[in-house]
Design a protein around this motif. Structure first.
Motif, PDB file in Angstrom:
ATOM      1  N   PRO A 408       9.414   0.507   4.062  1.00  0.00           N
ATOM      2  CA  PRO A 408       8.673  -0.611   4.664  1.00  0.00           C
ATOM      3  C   PRO A 408       7.185  -0.558   4.367  1.00  0.00           C
ATOM      4  N   SER A 409       6.685   0.471   3.627  1.00  0.00           N
ATOM      5  CA  SER A 409       5.274   0.520   3.243  1.00  0.00           C
ATOM      6  C   SER A 409       5.090  -0.112   1.879  1.00  0.00           C
ATOM      7  N   GLY A 410       3.893  -0.621   1.645  1.00  0.00           N
ATOM      8  CA  GLY A 410       3.584  -1.224   0.361  1.00  0.00           C
ATOM      9  C   GLY A 410       2.186  -1.813   0.395  1.00  0.00           C
ATOM     10  N   ARG A 411       1.990  -2.940  -0.295  1.00  0.00           N
ATOM     11  CA  ARG A 411       0.683  -3.575  -0.309  1.00  0.00           C
ATOM     12  C   ARG A 411       0.825  -5.085  -0.168  1.00  0.00           C
ATOM     13  N   ILE A 412      -0.193  -5.662   0.453  1.00  0.00           N
ATOM     14  CA  ILE A 412      -0.209  -7.122   0.606  1.00  0.00           C
ATOM     15  C   ILE A 412      -1.554  -7.661   0.110  1.00  0.00           C
ATOM     16  N   GLU A 413      -1.584  -8.932  -0.198  1.00  0.00           N
ATOM     17  CA  GLU A 413      -2.818  -9.577  -0.665  1.00  0.00           C
ATOM     18  C   GLU A 413      -3.225 -10.659   0.327  1.00  0.00           C
ATOM     19  N   ILE A 414      -4.504 -10.568   0.769  1.00  0.00           N
ATOM     20  CA  ILE A 414      -5.055 -11.574   1.678  1.00  0.00           C
ATOM     21  C   ILE A 414      -6.389 -12.046   1.104  1.00  0.00           C
ATOM     22  N   ASP A 415      -6.466 -13.311   0.840  1.00  0.00           N
ATOM     23  CA  ASP A 415      -7.704 -13.920   0.340  1.00  0.00           C
ATOM     24  C   ASP A 415      -8.259 -13.177  -0.880  1.00  0.00           C
ATOM     25  N   GLY A 416      -7.381 -12.754  -1.794  1.00  0.00           N
ATOM     26  CA  GLY A 416      -7.807 -12.115  -3.032  1.00  0.00           C
ATOM     27  C   GLY A 416      -7.989 -10.613  -2.947  1.00  0.00           C
ATOM     28  N   ASP A 417      -7.932 -10.034  -1.731  1.00  0.00           N
ATOM     29  CA  ASP A 417      -8.063  -8.591  -1.581  1.00  0.00           C
ATOM     30  C   ASP A 417      -6.689  -7.972  -1.308  1.00  0.00           C
TER      31      ASP A 417
END
Length: 451
Positions: A408-417
């Motif tokens: 369930p861990s990973g990475r997400i993108e919010i507003d280009g970051d």
């Protein structure tokens, strides 16, 4: 002169008699003893092999096996029988209580059979491991041939030995059709399957003019004790927990190193003892590693959770279970039902506990200070389009897109970051919409966003 010469001759005669008398008492002789007192299985086969090697190393003059067993696996009995027949050192057996089934076969392979009062030998019908019923005739035929040939090799009646297996063989005055032969001490002596009744090994040696011989008893070494420790089901279960947990954490946070190292060490500690005892075969270990590869392909190469993931999990669990039991390829006829059930229970419970701990610990691990130094949290800066430390509470409620699958861990993108993130235990595919529900720790806690 003649008197002195006669005295010298008399002295030499007396001296030689004293030397012979001392030799007859067994002085300077070494007698090596060990026990076969549990089921005949791969572990016992290994014990016998090591014991016989030890006897050769110390140049023993005689080996005595103290026997008390109800039998065990046919293939292991055959291996032990062969080792006994091929021994260059004379081997006696002292049946302390029972020499049934495989125990009877091994006893007949020795040079001399001795029995304690109340002991018995025989009843060598092959049974399966599930319910104790007689095994198919092909196994009975194999056992009959081994009993027959072994008895012939040692000058014992092959027909009687065969009748210890086959209830259809009738020998006049000894056995009737419908029952296999089991001899008491007196019966075994009468028909040549026992050289005498004795209370102890010491009594046997005294009868052979070996009363002063040095008796050396085989003791398992430290390495064997360590192996036995790791064969304990509780220890095996703990190692399975580390194997599965380590694999999972490493697949979730590639590059960390410690989880996969712990998992690899646990794999070695799990499989090596079973391999040395003849339980884990090469192909079973290979099945485990194929399962790991398939699971990795599913997580890193193929999106979603489909056939590769399922096959991977099946391969891992199958390798772990089969490594614990004495099956012959996919033949489980002689695997005791209790052993099979115990192996399944150990692996399944350990897997369930491991998965439970993983989902419970994953959110917490991301908050541990020590973990921050070994994760990706400190490897990239916001200027590189990656942010992963001390998040502002303003991110709460923000929506974003999964940049790399949450497992369930990973990475997400919010507003280009890009931010480190983890879900509440669910797997969320790349490209899916998520919403931030907590900014505590070094990773954002998110859930799948439903518009």
């Amino acid at each position: 002169m003649k008197i002195y010469f006669s005295a010298l001759i008399l002295f030499l005669i007396i001296s030689s008699q004293l030397v012979l008398a001392q030799s007859d008492t067994g002085v300077d002789k070494k007698v090596f003893t060990f026990k076969i007192d549990t089921d005949i299985d791969p572990a016992m086969t290994r014990r016998v092999k090591l014991a016989l090697e030890n006897a050769e190393e110390i140049d023993a003059d005689l080996i005595i096996i103290e026997m008390d067993t109800y039998g065990g696996a046919v293939n292991d009995a055959d291996e032990i029988r062969t080792m006994v027949l091929n021994s260059t050192i004379p081997i006696y057996v002292f049946i302390n209580k029972d020499a049934a089934s495989a125990g009877a076969l091994i006893s007949i392979a020795t040079d001399s059979i001795y029995m304690a009062p109340g002991a018995s030998i025989g009843a060598a019908t092959v049974v399966n491991g599930a319910d104790g019923a007689a095994a198919p005739d092909k196994y009975q035929s194999y056992m009959r041939s081994m009993m027959r040939s072994t008895a012939e090799a040692k000058g014992r009646d092959p027909k009687i030995a065969e009748a210890m297996v086959d209830e259809k063989i009738e020998i006049e005055g000894i056995s009737e059709e419908g029952s296999v032969i089991t001899f008491s001490v007196s019966e075994a002596e009468k028909y040549g399957f026992c050289e005498g009744q004795y209370d102890s090994i010491e009594d046997i040696l005294a009868s052979q003019n070996l009363g002063e011989a040095e008796i050396i008893t085989y003791e398992t070494g430290l390495s064997e004790q360590i192996i036995a420790f790791f064969l304990n089901p509780a220890v095996s279960g703990f190692l399975i927990l580390i194997i599965i947990g380590g694999l999972y954490f490493e697949l979730q946070t590639p590059g960390v190193g410690f989880p996969i190292l712990a998992s690899v060490v646990a794999v070695f500690l799990y499989f090596i003892p079973y391999y040395l005892n003849g339980l884990a075969e090469n192909w079973e270990i290979l099945v485990f590693f194929i399962g790991v590869i398939l699971l990795a392909v599913e997580l890193f190469v193929i999106p979603g959770f489909g056939i590769f993931g399922v096959l991977g999990i099946i391969g891992i669990l199958t390798g772990l279970v089969l490594g614990m039991i004495p099956n012959q390829n996919f033949n489980f006829d002689f695997v005791p039902a209790a052993d099979l059930f115990g192996a399944l229970l150990t692996v399944i419970l350990a897997a369930i506990v491991s998965v439970g701990l993983v989902f419970w610990l994953t959110p917490k691990v991301n908050e541990w200070g020590a973990f921050k130094t070994i994760t990706l949290a400190s490897t990239q800066q916001r200027s590189e389009g990656y942010t992963s430390s001390s998040y502002s509470e303003t991110l709460n409620g923000k929506t974003g897109t999964v940049h790399s699958r949450l497992r369930p861990s990973g990475r997400i993108e919010i507003d280009g970051d890009v931010y480190d993130a983890y879900s509440r235990g669910e797997f969320i595919d790349q490209g899916a919409k998520v919403i931030v529900i907590s900014t505590e720790g070094t990773s954002l806690k998110v859930k799948k966003w439903e518009a």
